[in-house]
Design a protein around this motif. Structure first.
Motif, mmCIF file in Angstrom:
data_model
loop_
_atom_site.group_PDB
_atom_site.id
_atom_site.type_symbol
_atom_site.label_atom_id
_atom_site.label_comp_id
_atom_site.label_asym_id
_atom_site.label_seq_id
_atom_site.Cartn_x
_atom_site.Cartn_y
_atom_site.Cartn_z
ATOM 1 N N THR A 115 43.475 4.683 -41.081
ATOM 2 C CA THR A 115 44.098 5.668 -41.836
ATOM 3 C C THR A 115 44.889 6.386 -40.508
ATOM 4 O O THR A 115 46.199 6.915 -40.840
ATOM 5 N N ARG A 116 44.415 6.442 -39.554
ATOM 6 C CA ARG A 116 45.122 7.498 -38.299
ATOM 7 C C ARG A 116 46.258 6.386 -37.689
ATOM 8 O O ARG A 116 47.090 6.951 -37.207
ATOM 9 N N ASN A 117 46.020 5.204 -37.651
ATOM 10 C CA ASN A 117 46.733 4.200 -36.989
ATOM 11 C C ASN A 117 47.783 3.350 -37.912
ATOM 12 O O ASN A 117 47.798 2.075 -37.356
ATOM 13 N N GLU A 118 48.203 3.630 -38.798
ATOM 14 C CA GLU A 118 48.898 3.206 -39.783
ATOM 15 C C GLU A 118 48.428 1.684 -40.210
ATOM 16 O O GLU A 118 49.215 0.673 -40.303
ATOM 17 N N GLY A 119 47.329 1.711 -40.497
ATOM 18 C CA GLY A 119 46.556 0.453 -41.156
ATOM 19 C C GLY A 119 46.158 -0.383 -40.118
ATOM 20 O O GLY A 119 45.980 -1.278 -40.379
ATOM 21 N N LYS A 120 46.346 -0.162 -38.849
ATOM 22 C CA LYS A 120 45.672 -0.957 -37.724
ATOM 23 C C LYS A 120 44.638 -0.586 -36.983
ATOM 24 O O LYS A 120 44.312 0.696 -36.720
ATOM 25 N N VAL A 121 43.807 -1.521 -36.462
ATOM 26 C CA VAL A 121 42.502 -1.211 -35.797
ATOM 27 C C VAL A 121 42.280 -2.475 -34.954
ATOM 28 O O VAL A 121 42.569 -3.490 -35.285
ATOM 29 N N THR A 122 41.812 -2.114 -33.729
ATOM 30 C CA THR A 122 41.608 -3.099 -32.478
ATOM 31 C C THR A 122 40.189 -3.351 -32.378
ATOM 32 O O THR A 122 39.518 -2.385 -32.435
ATOM 33 N N TYR A 123 39.865 -4.512 -32.816
ATOM 34 C CA TYR A 123 38.779 -5.002 -32.794
ATOM 35 C C TYR A 123 38.329 -5.791 -31.492
ATOM 36 O O TYR A 123 38.993 -6.467 -31.049
ATOM 37 N N ARG A 124 36.913 -5.812 -30.823
ATOM 38 C CA ARG A 124 36.588 -6.920 -29.767
ATOM 39 C C ARG A 124 35.416 -7.684 -30.596
ATOM 40 O O ARG A 124 34.651 -6.979 -31.233
ATOM 41 N N ILE A 125 35.737 -9.018 -30.268
ATOM 42 C CA ILE A 125 34.560 -10.037 -30.808
ATOM 43 C C ILE A 125 33.840 -10.424 -29.398
ATOM 44 O O ILE A 125 34.803 -10.752 -28.452
ATOM 45 N N SER A 126 32.531 -10.317 -29.374
ATOM 46 C CA SER A 126 32.064 -10.717 -27.994
ATOM 47 C C SER A 126 30.732 -11.347 -28.397
ATOM 48 O O SER A 126 30.172 -11.032 -29.308
ATOM 49 N N GLY A 127 30.341 -12.080 -27.361
ATOM 50 C CA GLY A 127 28.865 -12.789 -27.605
ATOM 51 C C GLY A 127 28.692 -14.053 -26.802
ATOM 52 O O GLY A 127 29.235 -13.923 -25.513
ATOM 53 N N ASN A 128 28.062 -14.967 -27.228
ATOM 54 C CA ASN A 128 27.614 -16.140 -26.436
ATOM 55 C C ASN A 128 27.737 -17.383 -27.509
ATOM 56 O O ASN A 128 27.484 -17.256 -28.726
ATOM 57 N N VAL A 129 28.238 -18.624 -26.876
ATOM 58 C CA VAL A 129 28.636 -19.804 -27.519
ATOM 59 C C VAL A 129 27.769 -20.941 -26.585
ATOM 60 O O VAL A 129 28.087 -20.958 -25.576
ATOM 61 N N THR A 130 26.989 -21.603 -27.401
ATOM 62 C CA THR A 130 26.307 -22.876 -26.832
ATOM 63 C C THR A 130 26.913 -24.174 -27.214
ATOM 64 O O THR A 130 27.355 -24.314 -28.288
ATOM 65 N N VAL A 131 27.326 -24.989 -26.192
ATOM 66 C CA VAL A 131 28.198 -26.134 -26.509
ATOM 67 C C VAL A 131 27.497 -27.288 -25.732
ATOM 68 O O VAL A 131 26.860 -26.991 -24.635
ATOM 69 N N ALA A 132 27.894 -28.371 -26.360
ATOM 70 C CA ALA A 132 27.272 -29.668 -25.644
ATOM 71 C C ALA A 132 28.258 -30.714 -25.854
ATOM 72 O O ALA A 132 28.955 -30.748 -27.006
ATOM 73 N N GLY A 133 28.460 -31.681 -24.750
ATOM 74 C CA GLY A 133 29.322 -32.904 -25.279
ATOM 75 C C GLY A 133 28.942 -34.135 -24.404
ATOM 76 O O GLY A 133 27.888 -34.062 -23.857
ATOM 77 N N ALA A 134 29.724 -34.977 -24.327
ATOM 78 C CA ALA A 134 29.318 -36.424 -23.572
ATOM 79 C C ALA A 134 28.925 -36.187 -22.212
ATOM 80 O O ALA A 134 29.503 -35.450 -21.511
ATOM 81 N N LYS A 135 27.700 -36.407 -21.713
ATOM 82 C CA LYS A 135 27.035 -36.471 -20.512
ATOM 83 C C LYS A 135 26.725 -35.141 -20.114
ATOM 84 O O LYS A 135 26.810 -34.657 -18.952
ATOM 85 N N MET A 136 26.833 -34.097 -21.197
ATOM 86 C CA MET A 136 26.656 -32.720 -20.705
ATOM 87 C C MET A 136 25.752 -31.909 -21.607
ATOM 88 O O MET A 136 25.929 -32.179 -22.844
ATOM 89 N N LYS A 137 24.597 -31.428 -21.208
ATOM 90 C CA LYS A 137 23.676 -30.845 -22.207
ATOM 91 C C LYS A 137 24.039 -29.582 -22.334
ATOM 92 O O LYS A 137 25.124 -29.058 -21.846
ATOM 93 N N GLY A 138 23.374 -28.777 -23.446
ATOM 94 C CA GLY A 138 23.919 -27.421 -24.010
ATOM 95 C C GLY A 138 24.176 -26.453 -22.774
ATOM 96 O O GLY A 138 23.388 -26.157 -21.815
ATOM 97 N N VAL A 139 25.548 -25.878 -22.668
ATOM 98 C CA VAL A 139 25.883 -24.924 -21.604
ATOM 99 C C VAL A 139 26.016 -23.866 -22.627
ATOM 100 O O VAL A 139 26.798 -23.564 -23.629
ATOM 101 N N THR A 140 25.643 -22.548 -22.167
ATOM 102 C CA THR A 140 25.905 -21.289 -22.902
ATOM 103 C C THR A 140 26.670 -20.477 -22.139
ATOM 104 O O THR A 140 26.566 -20.133 -20.896
ATOM 105 N N VAL A 141 28.149 -20.073 -22.864
ATOM 106 C CA VAL A 141 28.708 -19.208 -22.020
ATOM 107 C C VAL A 141 29.444 -17.927 -22.852
ATOM 108 O O VAL A 141 28.961 -17.947 -23.982
ATOM 109 N N PRO A 142 29.430 -16.868 -22.157
ATOM 110 C CA PRO A 142 29.955 -15.738 -22.830
ATOM 111 C C PRO A 142 31.275 -15.567 -23.203
ATOM 112 O O PRO A 142 31.974 -16.466 -22.853
#
Length: 159
Positions: A115-142
């Motif tokens: 309401t103070r910013n004409e319907g706009k709000v800035t968000y931050r999404i943060s966390g960790n994601v764990t991925v794996a691929g061919a010849k690569m075991k699970g890697v967790t990155v922020p």
């Protein structure tokens, strides 16, 4: 960071002919109120995951927090359900929608900001994601990214 995939050197356990692994990028794509009750509500949180690597990866775990940037008020937190494994193609992206329960404290802070910013709000999404691929075991990155949500634009898109 500091990870690689490639042909393993059996004697040393090092990567030979290795290609550095680049972090998967997570963006907040959309926030949509699904329902509200006396204590809070449920949002559908749309995220986009980008894979800048030359190999495809599978996401096995993703934890995140969504906060209002101006004062770090936490709006929501959640994780990808174990049954919702995601595949991201090489040099590609994939979208996901997750249901997130929020309290009125977080929603109220977001609404006050809008309401103070004409319907706009800035968000931050943060966390960790764990991925794996061919010849690569699970890697967790922020990850962390900021997005501005415009409620009036979102309402126009719905009509």
């Amino acid at each position: 960071p500091g990870c690689c995939w490639g042909v393993a050197d059996n004697k040393m356990g090092n990567c030979m002919s290795a290609v550095p692994f680049k972090d998967v990028i997570v963006h907040l794509k959309s926030l949509q109120l699904e329902n509200a009750n006396l204590t809070g509500g449920t949002f559908n949180v749309g995220i986009a995951l980008e894979n800048p690597n030359i190999i495809s990866v599978d996401v096995s775990k993703l934890n995140y927090t969504i906060a209002k940037v101006s004062d770090d008020t936490e709006i929501a937190e959640g994780s990808l359900a174990e049954s919702e494994r995601l595949h991201i193609p090489a040099n590609g992206s994939t979208d996901a929608i997750m249901k997130v329960a929020v309290s009125f404290r977080g929603v109220g802070a977001a609404m006050a900001s809008m309401t103070r910013n004409e319907g706009k709000v800035t968000y931050r999404i943060s966390g960790n994601v764990t991925v794996a691929g061919a010849k690569m075991k699970g890697v967790t990155v922020p990850f962390s990214s900021e997005e501005t949500f415009d409620v009036f634009e979102a309402l126009k898109d719905e009509s």
